[in-house]
Design a protein around this motif. Sequence first.
Motif, PDB file in Angstrom:
ATOM      1  N   ASP A   1       0.853  -1.192   0.000  1.00  0.00           N
ATOM      2  CA  ASP A   1       0.000   0.000   0.000  1.00  0.00           C
ATOM      3  C   ASP A   1       0.890   1.243   0.000  1.00  0.00           C
ATOM      4  O   ASP A   1       1.540   1.563   1.002  1.00  0.00           O
TER       5      ASP A   1
ATOM      6  N   THR B   1      -0.270   4.282  -0.417  1.00  0.00           N
ATOM      7  CA  THR B   1      -1.063   5.450  -0.024  1.00  0.00           C
ATOM      8  C   THR B   1      -1.021   5.705   1.480  1.00  0.00           C
ATOM      9  O   THR B   1      -1.589   6.687   1.945  1.00  0.00           O
TER      10      THR B   1
ATOM     11  N   PRO C   1       4.387   4.732   3.529  1.00  0.00           N
ATOM     12  CA  PRO C   1       4.105   3.798   2.428  1.00  0.00           C
ATOM     13  C   PRO C   1       4.881   2.488   2.566  1.00  0.00           C
ATOM     14  O   PRO C   1       6.016   2.474   3.066  1.00  0.00           O
TER      15      PRO C   1
END
Length: 292
Positions: free
Chosen positions: A242, A244, A248
Motif C-alpha cells: 500500500d 497510499t 508507504p
Amino acid sequence: MNNLRHTLSPLPRSNLQRGFTLIELIVVIVILGILGGYVFSYVGFGAQIYVDTTAREQLMSQSRFAVERLTREIRNAVPRSVRVAADNSCIEFMPILASSQYLQVPRQGPSASDPLLVIEPRADQGVNLIGQYLLIYASTPNFIYNPTQTERRKIIDAIVSTGDDHVVEIAYTDSISYFTGNSPAQRYFIGGQPISWCYQQATGQLWRYTGYGLNANASTLAQLQRALTTSAEVMAENLTNDLTLTTPERPFIVDDATLVRNSLVHLDLRFARAADTERLQLLQEVHVPNVP
C-alpha cells in the motif's frame, strides 16, 4: 377329512417371512444420511485443504521467481545505476553487457584527441558493442542517465588494433571526445538499455519494462505506460503493498554507495491471494559492488 384339516393347518409362527416396518426404514435412512453427511464433510474438508495448499505453493513459487529474477538483474547492474522513481513505484538500472579494462583514454588537454584503446571483452560475453553505452568512471546516476554528461558515450564502431587481436579502438559520436573521469582500476563498462521493474497497485501486478531509452530522471509507472517503444511483461501478481499510507509500504529502497560500503537495494514485496487475508512478505537485500 382329518387328513385335509391337517394339511391346511397354519404354519408355525417361526417360519413366517417378516419385512421392515416404515418406522424402521425411516430410522435407517436418517442414520445413513447423518453418516453420509459426515463422510462428505470430511472429504470436502480434505479437498479444501488440498486446494489451499496448492494455491499457497503457487503464490510462493511465483513470488520467489520474481524476487530471484529481480535480484539477479540488480546484481548485474552498472555500479551506481540503480535508482527509484519519485513515486516509489519503479526501480530502474542499467544492465552490464560486458566489462574489461582500458589502455588509453582521451582526457581533457593535450590527449583529448587520442583514440580510446581498450582490452576486448571476453569472447564468452558475446556482446555486439555497436549501439551500446560505454561508461568510464560514471560514479553517479546523473553521469549514467543525463544526456549532457561526459562519462557515457554511445558506441558507433569497434576496430581491432593492428598487431594485437585483444586490443580494440572504440569510436563514438559526441562533440566532446575526452572523458572527464579516470577509473582507479582503468575499468570500463558496456551498458545496455535501462530496465525498470514497476509495481502497479491498482492491479496488484509487478511489471518489467524495457526499450524506453535514457531519461535524466527515473521513469514512473505512468510515464512508462505512455511510452510508445516500451516492451512490458507481467512478472508477478497478487501484490498488496500500500503506497497510499502515511508510511508507504515501499517495494523498492536504494541506499547509495559510500566510501565504506557498496550500494544496497532493499526489496519488500508483499503478496496475498484474493480469497485469503493471509499475507506473504518477502524481504531481500541486494548488494551492488561499487567498482566504477
